[in-house]
Design an enzyme around this catalytic site. Structure first.
Site, PDB file in Angstrom:
ATOM      1  N   THR A   1      -8.011 -83.758 -18.851  1.00  0.00           N
ATOM      2  CA  THR A   1      -8.049 -84.772 -20.093  1.00  0.00           C
ATOM      3  C   THR A   1      -7.481 -84.105 -21.234  1.00  0.00           C
ATOM      4  OG1 THR A   1      -9.515 -86.317 -21.342  1.00  0.00           O
ATOM      5  CG2 THR A   1     -10.561 -84.364 -20.461  1.00  0.00           C
TER       6      THR A   1
ATOM      7  N   GLN B   1     -10.336 -94.771 -11.607  1.00  0.00           N
ATOM      8  CA  GLN B   1      -9.781 -93.608 -11.683  1.00  0.00           C
ATOM      9  C   GLN B   1     -10.624 -92.494 -10.974  1.00  0.00           C
ATOM     10  OE1 GLN B   1      -9.758 -90.903 -13.788  1.00  0.00           O
ATOM     11  NE2 GLN B   1     -11.772 -91.592 -14.961  1.00  0.00           N
TER      12      GLN B   1
ATOM     13  N   ASP C   1      -4.851 -92.636 -13.575  1.00  0.00           N
ATOM     14  CA  ASP C   1      -5.342 -93.455 -14.811  1.00  0.00           C
ATOM     15  C   ASP C   1      -4.534 -94.831 -14.598  1.00  0.00           C
ATOM     16  OD1 ASP C   1      -7.077 -92.139 -16.234  1.00  0.00           O
ATOM     17  OD2 ASP C   1      -5.508 -91.262 -17.339  1.00  0.00           O
TER      18      ASP C   1
ATOM     19  N   ARG D   1     -23.760 -69.545 -16.902  1.00  0.00           N
ATOM     20  CA  ARG D   1     -24.917 -69.973 -16.974  1.00  0.00           C
ATOM     21  C   ARG D   1     -25.334 -70.754 -15.620  1.00  0.00           C
ATOM     22  NH1 ARG D   1     -27.928 -68.349 -21.377  1.00  0.00           N
ATOM     23  NH2 ARG D   1     -26.615 -68.001 -23.198  1.00  0.00           N
TER      24      ARG D   1
ATOM     25  N   SER E   1     -18.009 -87.412 -16.979  1.00  0.00           N
ATOM     26  CA  SER E   1     -17.179 -87.006 -15.623  1.00  0.00           C
ATOM     27  C   SER E   1     -18.329 -85.911 -14.903  1.00  0.00           C
ATOM     28  CB  SER E   1     -15.741 -86.325 -15.663  1.00  0.00           C
ATOM     29  OG  SER E   1     -15.191 -87.346 -16.398  1.00  0.00           O
TER      30      SER E   1
ATOM     31  N   LYS F   1      -3.074 -83.036 -20.021  1.00  0.00           N
ATOM     32  CA  LYS F   1      -2.481 -83.670 -19.224  1.00  0.00           C
ATOM     33  C   LYS F   1      -0.989 -83.253 -18.792  1.00  0.00           C
ATOM     34  CE  LYS F   1      -5.605 -87.711 -19.324  1.00  0.00           C
ATOM     35  NZ  LYS F   1      -5.923 -89.080 -19.460  1.00  0.00           N
TER      36      LYS F   1
ATOM     37  N   TYR G   1     -14.487 -96.869 -23.270  1.00  0.00           N
ATOM     38  CA  TYR G   1     -15.800 -97.297 -22.554  1.00  0.00           C
ATOM     39  C   TYR G   1     -16.788 -96.770 -22.876  1.00  0.00           C
ATOM     40  CZ  TYR G   1     -14.710 -92.450 -21.104  1.00  0.00           C
ATOM     41  OH  TYR G   1     -14.579 -90.886 -21.261  1.00  0.00           O
TER      42      TYR G   1
HETATM   43  P1  NAP Z   1      -4.424 -90.014 -27.519  1.00  0.00           P
HETATM   44  O1  NAP Z   1      -3.261 -89.526 -26.790  1.00  0.00           O
HETATM   45  O2  NAP Z   1      -5.167 -89.144 -28.659  1.00  0.00           O
HETATM   46  O3  NAP Z   1      -4.008 -91.526 -28.433  1.00  0.00           O
HETATM   47  C1  NAP Z   1      -4.898 -91.994 -29.444  1.00  0.00           C
HETATM   48  C2  NAP Z   1      -4.066 -93.248 -29.790  1.00  0.00           C
HETATM   49  O4  NAP Z   1      -4.945 -94.141 -30.800  1.00  0.00           O
HETATM   50  C3  NAP Z   1      -2.633 -93.327 -30.627  1.00  0.00           C
HETATM   51  O5  NAP Z   1      -1.957 -94.091 -30.374  1.00  0.00           O
HETATM   52  C4  NAP Z   1      -3.159 -93.129 -32.122  1.00  0.00           C
HETATM   53  O6  NAP Z   1      -2.141 -93.495 -32.941  1.00  0.00           O
HETATM   54  C5  NAP Z   1      -4.340 -94.187 -31.987  1.00  0.00           C
HETATM   55  N1  NAP Z   1      -5.355 -94.089 -32.913  1.00  0.00           N
HETATM   56  C6  NAP Z   1      -6.161 -93.361 -33.260  1.00  0.00           C
HETATM   57  N2  NAP Z   1      -6.904 -93.447 -34.394  1.00  0.00           N
HETATM   58  C7  NAP Z   1      -6.379 -94.770 -34.789  1.00  0.00           C
HETATM   59  C8  NAP Z   1      -6.598 -95.553 -36.161  1.00  0.00           C
HETATM   60  N3  NAP Z   1      -7.722 -95.240 -36.743  1.00  0.00           N
HETATM   61  N4  NAP Z   1      -5.915 -96.594 -36.257  1.00  0.00           N
HETATM   62  C9  NAP Z   1      -4.880 -96.989 -35.177  1.00  0.00           C
HETATM   63  N5  NAP Z   1      -4.610 -96.359 -34.377  1.00  0.00           N
HETATM   64  C10 NAP Z   1      -5.186 -94.943 -34.015  1.00  0.00           C
HETATM   65  O7  NAP Z   1      -5.716 -90.613 -26.932  1.00  0.00           O
HETATM   66  P2  NAP Z   1      -5.671 -91.159 -25.314  1.00  0.00           P
HETATM   67  O8  NAP Z   1      -6.007 -90.237 -24.383  1.00  0.00           O
HETATM   68  O9  NAP Z   1      -4.631 -92.269 -25.298  1.00  0.00           O
HETATM   69  O10 NAP Z   1      -6.866 -92.080 -25.485  1.00  0.00           O
HETATM   70  C11 NAP Z   1      -7.391 -93.251 -26.227  1.00  0.00           C
HETATM   71  C12 NAP Z   1      -8.512 -93.931 -25.836  1.00  0.00           C
HETATM   72  O11 NAP Z   1      -8.560 -94.151 -24.436  1.00  0.00           O
HETATM   73  C13 NAP Z   1      -9.752 -92.943 -25.785  1.00  0.00           C
HETATM   74  O12 NAP Z   1     -10.396 -93.050 -27.039  1.00  0.00           O
HETATM   75  C14 NAP Z   1     -10.700 -93.565 -24.597  1.00  0.00           C
HETATM   76  O13 NAP Z   1     -11.720 -94.361 -25.282  1.00  0.00           O
HETATM   77  C15 NAP Z   1      -9.732 -94.475 -23.976  1.00  0.00           C
HETATM   78  N6  NAP Z   1      -9.729 -93.908 -22.436  1.00  0.00           N
HETATM   79  C16 NAP Z   1     -10.205 -94.502 -21.632  1.00  0.00           C
HETATM   80  C17 NAP Z   1     -10.082 -94.287 -20.384  1.00  0.00           C
HETATM   81  C18 NAP Z   1     -10.705 -95.045 -19.127  1.00  0.00           C
HETATM   82  O14 NAP Z   1     -10.500 -94.577 -18.177  1.00  0.00           O
HETATM   83  N7  NAP Z   1     -11.180 -96.076 -19.549  1.00  0.00           N
HETATM   84  C19 NAP Z   1      -9.547 -93.180 -19.770  1.00  0.00           C
HETATM   85  C20 NAP Z   1      -9.113 -92.004 -20.934  1.00  0.00           C
HETATM   86  C21 NAP Z   1      -9.189 -92.448 -22.169  1.00  0.00           C
HETATM   87  P3  NAP Z   1      -1.261 -92.576 -33.412  1.00  0.00           P
HETATM   88  O15 NAP Z   1       0.206 -92.305 -32.668  1.00  0.00           O
HETATM   89  O16 NAP Z   1      -0.853 -93.090 -34.797  1.00  0.00           O
HETATM   90  O17 NAP Z   1      -2.003 -91.337 -33.827  1.00  0.00           O
END
Ligand code: NAP
Length: 492
Positions: free
Chosen positions: A275, A463, A320, A166, A225, A279, A435
């Site tokens: 994302t 990033q 990142d 679209r 993004s 990745k 964020y």
């Molecule tokens: P991911 O690969 O899904 O990893 C999520 C992590 O969070 C795992 O370690 C998970 O633990 C933990 N987790 C989830 N729910 C939880 C809970 N209720 N209690 C305790 N631990 C919990 O995700 P990711 O790509 O690393 O992204 C994580 C966060 O980073 C995102 O939510 C986002 O807000 C942030 N982020 C920021 C940027 C930036 O540029 N600022 C970029 C990307 C992401 P388990 O291993 O036990 O499941």
């Protein structure tokens, strides 16, 4: 242009439609082309009106002076209906017929054959083909047809997976794209609003040679993004567009998507942000294609950026890591060298944790990983030669910097904190990678007790700035990104 979907009118009758057309025309001082459609329920119509009444409506619409009427190709095969419409059209030289075919379940078996059949039954008619894309990879049939044909035609993919068709309608010289006036009034799945398509996706500026970029992930609807990249393209007056690319499934679907892009150079895709959950798929694709993998992406084992160069070479990057490290050094007013031997606690062992830990350990930090699933923390610790512990050992923390890499505290669970009460103190700087929202509960609490804080938006902008440079060779303006993010987050 306006489409009147008369099949949505209760108690439909010919005088009612004539009145609606006349009143609509009177509303606009400039001439506004009108399409009158009275869709058969079998092809997505609202009320189930008989074919005779629907035809009467279209004939009356032509006589009232509308520019286009839309009738289903399947029904046009009926010679009685066909003759009636042909007769009405011959008496209204200004009026044009759109012959449409819809499949709300899946893509057509052979879209080119269908297109040729529609043209064969009426060369003067404008073919319209709309089908449900159950995956973004289904959209390529539509793109191929548009690429091979010219003149007035409409080819649209429905559903969330079809949204890009679209948006790209203008680039492909599609005669129209269908949008709704607001969120509530969409008439087909996946339809965007006129405001989204014009402002967010720069519709009016699209041309056949517009360069394409996008973020690949699943889910992708809430990604910021597209807003920040398109705002930067706007600011620099670039002939470029950044799309949300919903690639559902795993490695196979991801590979198929990128392969389809790579063999269609005419699409003019130049780069991708990548994302969750792709990745690692991204770096593996580049390996398989003998592309270039930047050292930090190789160390992390994942790519968040893919760049397609003119000679169709693909390269993998990870922005990142530097994005986070620059946010830390700027926030703490230190240099990279000062990170050496710094004790750091990282909460989480997912994708973002992996990228940040790769950078921190390379810079010489002493990292301890705390994670809900201890096995993942252990695995990551063994890869990067650091320590690990379960989350309930956080009270024994020995660090000067705590980094939250979990999704705890992220919208919509904005009242949750990843650390227990009483853990923070003013000697422990806190970086929250979340964020959305920019001010998480964790950061608010750290600030309240006087600790240094770094927010996830600073990393996100860093990033994205590096991605922009890799994609375009140009420098984006961080202020434009910051303002766009603030505007988007304040609307949530
Ligand atoms: P991911 O690969 O899904 O990893 C999520 C992590 O969070 C795992 O370690 C998970 O633990 C933990 N987790 C989830 N729910 C939880 C809970 N209720 N209690 C305790 N631990 C919990 O995700 P990711 O790509 O690393 O992204 C994580 C966060 O980073 C995102 O939510 C986002 O807000 C942030 N982020 C920021 C940027 C930036 O540029 N600022 C970029 C990307 C992401 P388990 O291993 O036990 O499941």
């Amino acid at each position: 242009m306006l489409e009147l979907r008369t099949d949505y009118l209760e108690n439909l009758n010919v005088p009612l439609v004539q009145k609606l057309i006349n009143e609509t025309k009177a509303l606009f001082t400039k001439s506004l082309p009108i399409i009158v459609t009275c869709r058969d329920k079998r092809e997505g119509g609202c009320f189930d009106y008989p074919a005779k009444l629907r035809l009467d409506v279209l004939v009356a619409a032509l006589k009232t002076g509308v520019e286009f009427v839309d009738f289903e190709y399947q029904n046009f095969l009926n010679t009685e209906y066909q003759e009636k419409l042909r007769l009405a059209l011959s008496g209204c030289p200004k009026g044009r017929l759109i012959l449409s075919a819809h499949n709300f379940g899946k893509k057509f078996e052979n879209i080119e054959k269908l297109y040729r059949s529609i043209k064969a039954i009426s060369f003067a008619a404008i073919p319209k083909i709309a089908y449900m894309a159950n995956h973004i990879n289904d959209c390529f049939d539509a793109f191929d047809l548009l690429h091979k044909t010219s003149g007035q035609r409409i080819v649209i993919c429905m559903g969330e997976a079809g949204v890009i068709s679209r948006i790209l309608a203008k680039k492909f010289d599609n005669m129209v794209t269908f949008v709704s006036s607001d969120d509530e009034s969409a008439t087909a799945p996946g339809q965007l609003t006129i405001q989204q398509i014009k402002q967010l996706y720069r519709f009016d500026l699209l041309k056949s040679d517009t360069q394409l970029y996008g973020v690949i992930g699943s889910p992708i609807r809430h990604s910021l993004s597209p807003a920040i990249f398109n705002a930067c393209f706007d600011k620099l007056k670039m002939n470029a567009l950044y799309l949300p690319l919903l690639v559902e499934g795993g490695k196979d679907e991801f590979d198929e998507f990128l392969h389809k892009i790579c063999v269609r150079k005419w699409l003019n895709f130049k780069g991708f942000s990548v994302t969750i959950p792709h990745k690692q798929n991204a770096i593996n694709f580049v390996k398989k294609e003998w592309g270039i993998i930047e050292p930090i992406a190789r160390r992390i084992g994942a790519a968040n950026t893919l760049v397609l160069s003119g000679d169709n070479k693909i390269s993998a990057h990870n922005t990142d890591c530097d994005g986070a490290l620059d946010a830390i050094t700027k926030g703490l007013r230190i240099n990279r060298e000062d990170l050496k031997n710094m004790p750091v606690a990282v909460l989480g062992a997912g994708g973002v944790a992996r990228a940040i830990i790769a950078g921190l350990t390379e810079a010489g930090c002493k990292v301890t990983i705390y994670n809900r699933t201890v096995e993942k923390a252990q695995q990551l610790a063994s890869e990067f030669n650091c320590s690990f512990a379960p989350l309930d050992k956080l009270f024994n923390i020995n660090a000067v910097l705590l980094i939250n890499c979990t999704s705890v505290g992220m919208y919509p669970n904005v009242n949750e904190s990843p650390v227990p009460d009483g853990l923070l103190n003013d000697d422990l700087a806190v970086f929250d990678t979340v964020y959305n929202p920019q001010k998480t509960i964790l950061l608010s609490e750290a600030k309240r007790i006087g600790a240094k804080t770094i927010d996830g938006v600073s990393m996100f902008i860093n990033q994205a700035m590096t991605q922009f440079k890799l994609f375009t060779g140009q420098q984006a303006e961080p202020k434009v990104m910051q303002k766009t993010i603030s505007d988007c987050l304040s609307k949530k």
